[in-house]
Write an enzyme that holds these catalytic residues in place. Structure first.
Site, PDB file in Angstrom:
ATOM      1  N   ASP A  73       0.883  -1.166   0.000  1.00 30.10           N
ATOM      2  CA  ASP A  73       0.000   0.000   0.000  1.00 30.10           C
ATOM      3  C   ASP A  73       0.918   1.212   0.000  1.00 30.10           C
ATOM      4  O   ASP A  73       1.559   1.519   1.011  1.00 30.10           O
ATOM      5  CB  ASP A  73      -0.893  -0.008   1.244  1.00 30.10           C
ATOM      6  CG  ASP A  73      -1.808   1.212   1.323  1.00 30.10           C
ATOM      7  OD1 ASP A  73      -1.674   2.130   0.480  1.00 30.10           O
ATOM      8  OD2 ASP A  73      -2.649   1.255   2.234  1.00 30.10           O
ATOM      9  N   PHE A  93      -9.652  11.098  -9.297  1.00 31.56           N
ATOM     10  CA  PHE A  93     -11.096  11.156  -9.110  1.00 31.56           C
ATOM     11  C   PHE A  93     -11.792  11.274 -10.464  1.00 31.56           C
ATOM     12  O   PHE A  93     -11.248  11.866 -11.399  1.00 31.56           O
ATOM     13  CB  PHE A  93     -11.472  12.359  -8.234  1.00 31.56           C
ATOM     14  CG  PHE A  93     -11.226  12.139  -6.768  1.00 31.56           C
ATOM     15  CD1 PHE A  93     -12.237  11.650  -5.947  1.00 31.56           C
ATOM     16  CD2 PHE A  93      -9.981  12.426  -6.208  1.00 31.56           C
ATOM     17  CE1 PHE A  93     -12.003  11.453  -4.586  1.00 31.56           C
ATOM     18  CE2 PHE A  93      -9.749  12.221  -4.857  1.00 31.56           C
ATOM     19  CZ  PHE A  93     -10.760  11.731  -4.046  1.00 31.56           C
ATOM     20  N   LYS A  94     -12.988  10.714 -10.561  1.00 29.92           N
ATOM     21  CA  LYS A  94     -13.804  10.848 -11.773  1.00 29.92           C
ATOM     22  C   LYS A  94     -14.320  12.282 -11.885  1.00 29.92           C
ATOM     23  O   LYS A  94     -14.390  13.027 -10.903  1.00 29.92           O
ATOM     24  CB  LYS A  94     -14.992   9.883 -11.731  1.00 29.92           C
ATOM     25  CG  LYS A  94     -14.618   8.417 -11.546  1.00 29.92           C
ATOM     26  CD  LYS A  94     -13.967   7.832 -12.783  1.00 29.92           C
ATOM     27  CE  LYS A  94     -13.752   6.329 -12.610  1.00 29.92           C
ATOM     28  NZ  LYS A  94     -12.999   5.741 -13.736  1.00 29.92           N
ATOM     29  N   SER A 154       2.410  11.539 -16.280  1.00 30.26           N
ATOM     30  CA  SER A 154       1.343  11.728 -17.262  1.00 30.26           C
ATOM     31  C   SER A 154       1.625  12.957 -18.108  1.00 30.26           C
ATOM     32  O   SER A 154       2.270  13.903 -17.656  1.00 30.26           O
ATOM     33  CB  SER A 154       0.001  11.908 -16.542  1.00 30.26           C
ATOM     34  OG  SER A 154      -1.014  12.284 -17.450  1.00 30.26           O
ATOM     35  N   ALA A 176      -6.189  18.632  -9.663  1.00 26.28           N
ATOM     36  CA  ALA A 176      -5.453  17.949  -8.597  1.00 26.28           C
ATOM     37  C   ALA A 176      -4.539  16.882  -9.199  1.00 26.28           C
ATOM     38  O   ALA A 176      -3.353  16.797  -8.853  1.00 26.28           O
ATOM     39  CB  ALA A 176      -6.431  17.329  -7.604  1.00 26.28           C
ATOM     40  N   TYR A 177      -5.086  16.071 -10.101  1.00 24.18           N
ATOM     41  CA  TYR A 177      -4.303  14.996 -10.708  1.00 24.18           C
ATOM     42  C   TYR A 177      -3.084  15.560 -11.434  1.00 24.18           C
ATOM     43  O   TYR A 177      -1.959  15.086 -11.262  1.00 24.18           O
ATOM     44  CB  TYR A 177      -5.185  14.213 -11.681  1.00 24.18           C
ATOM     45  CG  TYR A 177      -4.457  13.098 -12.398  1.00 24.18           C
ATOM     46  CD1 TYR A 177      -4.181  11.899 -11.758  1.00 24.18           C
ATOM     47  CD2 TYR A 177      -4.055  13.242 -13.727  1.00 24.18           C
ATOM     48  CE1 TYR A 177      -3.509  10.869 -12.410  1.00 24.18           C
ATOM     49  CE2 TYR A 177      -3.396  12.224 -14.389  1.00 24.18           C
ATOM     50  CZ  TYR A 177      -3.127  11.041 -13.728  1.00 24.18           C
ATOM     51  OH  TYR A 177      -2.455  10.026 -14.385  1.00 24.18           O
ATOM     52  N   THR A 196      -0.361  16.750  -9.030  1.00 24.08           N
ATOM     53  CA  THR A 196       0.387  15.649  -8.414  1.00 24.08           C
ATOM     54  C   THR A 196       1.385  15.056  -9.396  1.00 24.08           C
ATOM     55  O   THR A 196       2.483  14.631  -9.006  1.00 24.08           O
ATOM     56  CB  THR A 196      -0.544  14.524  -7.916  1.00 24.08           C
ATOM     57  OG1 THR A 196      -1.169  13.853  -9.016  1.00 24.08           O
ATOM     58  CG2 THR A 196      -1.606  15.072  -6.970  1.00 24.08           C
ATOM     59  N   VAL A 239      -4.888   5.799 -21.567  1.00 23.01           N
ATOM     60  CA  VAL A 239      -5.062   4.345 -21.652  1.00 23.01           C
ATOM     61  C   VAL A 239      -6.444   3.940 -21.137  1.00 23.01           C
ATOM     62  O   VAL A 239      -6.925   4.473 -20.138  1.00 23.01           O
ATOM     63  CB  VAL A 239      -3.964   3.622 -20.839  1.00 23.01           C
ATOM     64  CG1 VAL A 239      -4.141   2.115 -20.901  1.00 23.01           C
ATOM     65  CG2 VAL A 239      -2.589   4.024 -21.351  1.00 23.01           C
ATOM     66  N   THR A 265      -8.456   2.313 -18.984  1.00 20.55           N
ATOM     67  CA  THR A 265      -8.387   1.667 -17.667  1.00 20.55           C
ATOM     68  C   THR A 265      -9.592   2.126 -16.851  1.00 20.55           C
ATOM     69  O   THR A 265     -10.339   3.014 -17.277  1.00 20.55           O
ATOM     70  CB  THR A 265      -7.099   2.066 -16.923  1.00 20.55           C
ATOM     71  OG1 THR A 265      -7.112   3.497 -16.729  1.00 20.55           O
ATOM     72  CG2 THR A 265      -5.854   1.674 -17.696  1.00 20.55           C
TER      73      THR A 265
END
Length: 272
Positions: free
Chosen positions: A58, A90-91, A135, A188-189, A192, A226, A228
């Site tokens: 984790d 998050f979606k 990314s 946010a993504y 990061t 991708v 996923t």
């Protein structure tokens, strides 16, 4: 031996399969937070004729990363390939506040990756390869930062401590609702992943400084958009296609000097 994080499904699972298909000469360990899903993934790969083992990890738990480090030290005495693939997003229809999304996403994508590196990079053998999955969104997010923040993130002298402070400042600003006023992007993504890309450059410089003769290469990469659970079904790339660049970087031949400390997309170094 090789370790792939977040590998029970999606791109991580595909990376493990690609390493096996490339006939990686050492043991391959698939790690995941969920033991049941991790073992099911291993069983599937074994049914395809690949030798893979599971170990719990984790990445948000520093103790878990230390346990993996102790296991690798005791069992193998070192590490040849580390692919930090685990991450989350998050979606678009998520109901959590932006501040909450920022905190949770940062804890997983940036801090989790950092903690795994702190635990496992000391185990790297000569000619080891490290791949931090970032990314293309990191580059897009960087371009929407204020000029001051862009300059900081492009500063080759930026330290790990300074980067950590910046990531913390973003989360605080997001929680206060004034992140854009302070020059941060509204993602946010993406923020990061700025952290992951810049962290990779800092780590590569540190390895060059402390282990120059060991031929270790460390890079960030973008697998692409991708298909996923995280990215959705409309993405153009299959997980197998997304695994190509991470696997390419993990298997860079001994003796190569570069890429090192770069962001690589479709096996090509990207300007940062």
């Amino acid at each position: 031996m090789a370790v792939v994080t977040g590998a029970n499904k999606g791109t991580g699972f595909a990376i493990v399969r690609e390493l096996c298909k490339a006939k990686f000469t050492g043991d391959v360990i698939l790690t995941a937070r969920n033991e049941k899903l991790g073992n099911e993934a291993v069983k599937m790969l074994k049914s395809e004729g690949f030798e893979v083992s599971y170990h719990h990890l984790d990445i948000c738990d520093q103790g878990s990363a230390k346990q993996l480090s102790n296991f690798l030290q005791k069992t193998y005495g070192g590490l040849d390939v580390l692919i930090n693939n685990a991450g989350m997003s998050f979606k678009n229809d998520a109901t959590e506040t932006f501040g909450e999304q920022a905190e949770v996403t940062m804890r997983t994508n940036f801090w989790g990756t950092l903690w795994v590196c702190h635990a496992l990079l000391p185990l790297l053998r000569p000619n080891a390869r490290v791949v931090n999955v970032s990314s293309f969104v990191s580059k897009k997010a960087l371009d929407t930062c204020s000029p001051q923040l862009q300059a900081k993130f492009r500063d080759t002298e930026l330290s790990e401590e300074e980067l950590c402070l910046l990531m913390g400042q973003f989360v605080i600003a997001a929680q206060r609702g004034n992140h854009q006023a302070q020059g941060w992007p509204n993602t946010a993504y993406g923020t990061t992943k700025i952290g992951v890309t810049v962290l990779s450059r800092i780590q590569a410089h540190f390895l060059t400084k402390t282990r120059a003769a060991d031929g270790i290469l460390l890079n960030a990469c973008c697998p692409g958009w991708v298909r996923t659970d995280m990215a959705g079904s409309k993405a153009p790339k299959s997980p197998e296609e997304g695994a190509q660049t991470p696997t390419y970087l993990a298997l860079l031949p001994e003796g190569m000097k570069e890429p090192h400390g770069q962001l690589v997309w479709d096996k090509t170094v990207q300007e940062w």
